[in-house]
Design a protein around this motif. Structure first.
Motif, PDB file in Angstrom:
ATOM      1  N   LYS A  76      -0.718 -32.341 -15.750  1.00 26.40           N
ATOM      2  CA  LYS A  76      -1.489 -33.042 -14.726  1.00 26.40           C
ATOM      3  C   LYS A  76      -1.499 -32.323 -13.377  1.00 26.40           C
ATOM      4  O   LYS A  76      -1.647 -32.940 -12.330  1.00 26.40           O
ATOM      5  CB  LYS A  76      -0.991 -34.482 -14.565  1.00 26.40           C
ATOM      6  N   LYS A  77      -1.389 -31.002 -13.432  1.00 25.79           N
ATOM      7  CA  LYS A  77      -1.565 -30.197 -12.235  1.00 25.79           C
ATOM      8  C   LYS A  77      -3.004 -29.687 -12.140  1.00 25.79           C
ATOM      9  O   LYS A  77      -3.411 -29.139 -11.120  1.00 25.79           O
ATOM     10  CB  LYS A  77      -0.594 -29.013 -12.244  1.00 25.79           C
ATOM     11  N   VAL A  78      -3.749 -29.851 -13.224  1.00 22.24           N
ATOM     12  CA  VAL A  78      -5.168 -29.513 -13.279  1.00 22.24           C
ATOM     13  C   VAL A  78      -5.921 -30.744 -13.766  1.00 22.24           C
ATOM     14  O   VAL A  78      -5.550 -31.336 -14.783  1.00 22.24           O
ATOM     15  CB  VAL A  78      -5.429 -28.322 -14.235  1.00 22.24           C
ATOM     16  N   ASP A  79      -6.959 -31.137 -13.036  1.00 25.39           N
ATOM     17  CA  ASP A  79      -7.722 -32.340 -13.373  1.00 25.39           C
ATOM     18  C   ASP A  79      -9.032 -32.017 -14.081  1.00 25.39           C
ATOM     19  O   ASP A  79      -9.453 -32.717 -14.999  1.00 25.39           O
ATOM     20  CB  ASP A  79      -8.015 -33.143 -12.107  1.00 25.39           C
ATOM     21  N   VAL A  80      -9.695 -30.975 -13.608  1.00 29.37           N
ATOM     22  CA  VAL A  80     -10.961 -30.511 -14.181  1.00 29.37           C
ATOM     23  C   VAL A  80     -10.853 -28.994 -14.267  1.00 29.37           C
ATOM     24  O   VAL A  80     -10.210 -28.370 -13.411  1.00 29.37           O
ATOM     25  CB  VAL A  80     -12.169 -30.900 -13.303  1.00 29.37           C
ATOM     26  N   ALA A  81     -11.448 -28.386 -15.301  1.00 28.94           N
ATOM     27  CA  ALA A  81     -11.314 -26.933 -15.424  1.00 28.94           C
ATOM     28  C   ALA A  81     -12.519 -26.302 -16.093  1.00 28.94           C
ATOM     29  O   ALA A  81     -13.199 -26.924 -16.908  1.00 28.94           O
ATOM     30  CB  ALA A  81     -10.046 -26.578 -16.208  1.00 28.94           C
ATOM     31  N   TRP A  82     -12.749 -25.062 -15.707  1.00 27.42           N
ATOM     32  CA  TRP A  82     -13.702 -24.194 -16.402  1.00 27.42           C
ATOM     33  C   TRP A  82     -12.899 -23.371 -17.410  1.00 27.42           C
ATOM     34  O   TRP A  82     -11.978 -22.655 -17.038  1.00 27.42           O
ATOM     35  CB  TRP A  82     -14.415 -23.286 -15.402  1.00 27.42           C
ATOM     36  N   TYR A  83     -13.227 -23.529 -18.675  1.00 32.69           N
ATOM     37  CA  TYR A  83     -12.558 -22.798 -19.753  1.00 32.69           C
ATOM     38  C   TYR A  83     -13.587 -22.040 -20.580  1.00 32.69           C
ATOM     39  O   TYR A  83     -14.776 -22.358 -20.552  1.00 32.69           O
ATOM     40  CB  TYR A  83     -11.866 -23.767 -20.717  1.00 32.69           C
ATOM     41  N   GLY A  84     -13.103 -21.079 -21.366  1.00 36.11           N
ATOM     42  CA  GLY A  84     -13.872 -20.579 -22.482  1.00 36.11           C
ATOM     43  C   GLY A  84     -13.694 -21.570 -23.620  1.00 36.11           C
ATOM     44  O   GLY A  84     -12.844 -22.467 -23.564  1.00 36.11           O
ATOM     45  N   ASN A  85     -14.458 -21.428 -24.696  1.00 35.76           N
ATOM     46  CA  ASN A  85     -14.393 -22.390 -25.792  1.00 35.76           C
ATOM     47  C   ASN A  85     -13.033 -22.445 -26.478  1.00 35.76           C
ATOM     48  O   ASN A  85     -12.525 -23.517 -26.795  1.00 35.76           O
ATOM     49  CB  ASN A  85     -15.481 -22.069 -26.822  1.00 35.76           C
ATOM     50  N   LYS A  86     -12.414 -21.292 -26.719  1.00 31.58           N
ATOM     51  CA  LYS A  86     -11.103 -21.266 -27.371  1.00 31.58           C
ATOM     52  C   LYS A  86     -10.063 -21.945 -26.486  1.00 31.58           C
ATOM     53  O   LYS A  86      -9.247 -22.757 -26.964  1.00 31.58           O
ATOM     54  CB  LYS A  86     -10.692 -19.822 -27.668  1.00 31.58           C
ATOM     55  N   ALA A  87     -10.065 -21.629 -25.205  1.00 26.80           N
ATOM     56  CA  ALA A  87      -9.113 -22.252 -24.284  1.00 26.80           C
ATOM     57  C   ALA A  87      -9.375 -23.750 -24.180  1.00 26.80           C
ATOM     58  O   ALA A  87      -8.441 -24.553 -24.088  1.00 26.80           O
ATOM     59  CB  ALA A  87      -9.201 -21.587 -22.909  1.00 26.80           C
ATOM     60  N   ALA A  88     -10.657 -24.139 -24.195  1.00 30.29           N
ATOM     61  CA  ALA A  88     -11.001 -25.562 -24.150  1.00 30.29           C
ATOM     62  C   ALA A  88     -10.472 -26.280 -25.387  1.00 30.29           C
ATOM     63  O   ALA A  88      -9.991 -27.415 -25.310  1.00 30.29           O
ATOM     64  CB  ALA A  88     -12.508 -25.742 -24.042  1.00 30.29           C
ATOM     65  N   MET A  89     -10.551 -25.622 -26.531  1.00 34.82           N
ATOM     66  CA  MET A  89     -10.031 -26.210 -27.763  1.00 34.82           C
ATOM     67  C   MET A  89      -8.529 -26.469 -27.631  1.00 34.82           C
ATOM     68  O   MET A  89      -8.025 -27.530 -28.021  1.00 34.82           O
ATOM     69  CB  MET A  89     -10.306 -25.270 -28.939  1.00 34.82           C
ATOM     70  N   GLU A  90      -7.813 -25.525 -27.056  1.00 29.81           N
ATOM     71  CA  GLU A  90      -6.379 -25.697 -26.844  1.00 29.81           C
ATOM     72  C   GLU A  90      -6.109 -26.815 -25.840  1.00 29.81           C
ATOM     73  O   GLU A  90      -5.169 -27.601 -25.998  1.00 29.81           O
ATOM     74  CB  GLU A  90      -5.760 -24.387 -26.354  1.00 29.81           C
ATOM     75  N   ALA A  91      -6.946 -26.895 -24.802  1.00 34.92           N
ATOM     76  CA  ALA A  91      -6.771 -27.945 -23.794  1.00 34.92           C
ATOM     77  C   ALA A  91      -7.017 -29.325 -24.385  1.00 34.92           C
ATOM     78  O   ALA A  91      -6.314 -30.292 -24.065  1.00 34.92           O
ATOM     79  CB  ALA A  91      -7.709 -27.696 -22.612  1.00 34.92           C
ATOM     80  N   VAL A  92      -8.005 -29.433 -25.272  1.00 35.11           N
ATOM     81  CA  VAL A  92      -8.293 -30.713 -25.937  1.00 35.11           C
ATOM     82  C   VAL A  92      -7.141 -31.096 -26.863  1.00 35.11           C
ATOM     83  O   VAL A  92      -6.693 -32.251 -26.894  1.00 35.11           O
ATOM     84  CB  VAL A  92      -9.620 -30.621 -26.727  1.00 35.11           C
ATOM     85  N   ASP A  93      -6.633 -30.131 -27.617  1.00 33.52           N
ATOM     86  CA  ASP A  93      -5.598 -30.412 -28.620  1.00 33.52           C
ATOM     87  C   ASP A  93      -4.217 -30.616 -28.008  1.00 33.52           C
ATOM     88  O   ASP A  93      -3.426 -31.404 -28.523  1.00 33.52           O
ATOM     89  CB  ASP A  93      -5.528 -29.262 -29.636  1.00 33.52           C
ATOM     90  N   ARG A  94      -3.931 -29.901 -26.924  1.00 26.80           N
ATOM     91  CA  ARG A  94      -2.552 -29.912 -26.416  1.00 26.80           C
ATOM     92  C   ARG A  94      -2.391 -30.504 -25.025  1.00 26.80           C
ATOM     93  O   ARG A  94      -1.276 -30.779 -24.591  1.00 26.80           O
ATOM     94  CB  ARG A  94      -1.991 -28.479 -26.395  1.00 26.80           C
ATOM     95  N   ALA A  95      -3.499 -30.672 -24.311  1.00 25.99           N
ATOM     96  CA  ALA A  95      -3.361 -31.072 -22.911  1.00 25.99           C
ATOM     97  C   ALA A  95      -4.167 -32.312 -22.546  1.00 25.99           C
ATOM     98  O   ALA A  95      -4.352 -32.599 -21.360  1.00 25.99           O
ATOM     99  CB  ALA A  95      -3.765 -29.898 -22.009  1.00 25.99           C
TER     100      ALA A  95
END
Length: 333
Positions: A76-95
């Protein structure tokens, strides 16, 4: 525009009572595709406009690698982010992340390409087969492990499909961001490196002399444009304001306001157009690619016993079948 209005109304519909968490500052995560100073300058105008729209301070969040931004969202140190698709997948699954918008190019296109780059002066490297000749003893610049175009896409299309392990094929493998890889090739520090068309557009604009030293020797299939992700547990009222900003930016307002926003977007990152609504379904093709890569890796793993290999492949096939059903349920996918 009709789709935008419907989407905006849907966002406002869930803007009920605020969650227990009170957001006093919105932290916007930016993945490290190049130096943080260059990215900060690029994103600052848009983030200032976001700050006005949400009514609270907005601060850019940088980390040394993609994982740092993902972990930032997790804690919860980041609220909104610009990711690539792979990083976004990790953010959805783990964060606890959730895709809500997608970038576009100024011409409205919603995709880009992964690349392999070599130095123009290297006449021995001109196409993919030259890269896969392990006898050459090449030095290879790979991308961040959570990069879609810098790592996942070439790891499947270049290496997995050709049954080649970069860690044993190349004399040396170094990892850097897109800008770092491009400059390493331009300066002769590595022979070949991953990159993408978005990063090359920015390099051409900001470091023309280095850009002119590079040549493209491989291009991937089209990759979906980058997602914008928020923490799924953000207060509903904050989500509504953020959603309305992104979907309206460069679309709504006076002619002067629209022109100004689009000019800002053109200088953000590699050059963007207005955002479009998106969801976690955007990540389905990336999940499919990751599973295909893992399946090929298992099938080619001589260290696995036959029964263990069959079990692992069957598990992946089941995941792919489930994913196929999900993809079939999404229009235009």
């Amino acid at each position: 525009m009709k789709k935008f209005v419907i989407g905006a109304l849907a966002a406002l519909a869930f803007a009920g009572a605020a969650n227990a968490e009170e957001i006093k500052q919105l932290n916007f995560g930016i993945i490290s595709t190049e130096s943080s100073s260059a990215l900060s300058k690029s994103f600052e105008p848009m983030l200032k406009d976001l700050e006005k729209a949400v009514g609270i301070p907005v601060k850019a969040f940088f980390a040394q690698d993609y994982a740092g931004v993902i972990e930032g969202m997790r804690f919860k140190k980041v609220d909104v982010a610009w990711y690539g698709n792979k990083a976004a997948m990790e953010a959805v699954d783990r964060a606890g992340g959730e895709v809500f918008a997608q970038t576009t190019k100024p011409d409205g296109t919603k995709g880009y390409y992964s690349l392999l780059l070599a130095n123009k002066s290297n006449t021995a490297l001109n196409e993919l087969k030259d890269v896969l000749d392990c006898s050459k003893g090449l030095n290879f610049g790979n991308g961040d492990a959570n990069s879609t175009s810098g790592n996942l896409v070439p790891s499947y299309y270049v290496f997995a499909l050709n049954k080649t392990d970069p860690n044993t094929c190349f004399k040396r493998v170094v990892v850097s961001n897109h800008e770092g890889n491009a400059l390493a090739v331009a300066n002769g520090q590595v022979d070949v490196a991953t990159n993408n068309t978005e990063s090359m557009d920015r390099l051409k604009l900001n470091r023309t002399a280095d850009f002119e030293k590079l040549k493209e020797i491989w291009r991937s299939p089209l990759i979906p444009s980058d997602p914008i992700v928020w923490r799924s547990d953000l207060p509903a009222d904050v989500k509504a304001k953020v959603y309305a900003f992104f979907l309206g930016y460069g679309r709504l307002g006076s002619a002067e306001e629209v022109t100004r926003a689009r000019d800002i977007l053109k200088t953000t990152s590699d050059g963007w157009g207005p955002f479009v609504a998106s969801s976690n379904a955007q990540l389905y093709p990336i999940r499919q690619l990751e599973l295909f890569k893992n399946k090929l890796k298992a099938q080619n793993d001589d260290k696995l016993a036959a029964d263990e290999k069959a079990k692992k492949v069957a598990e992946i096939d089941a995941q792919l079948a489930a994913l196929d059903k999900l993809m079939a349920s999404v229009p235009n996918m």
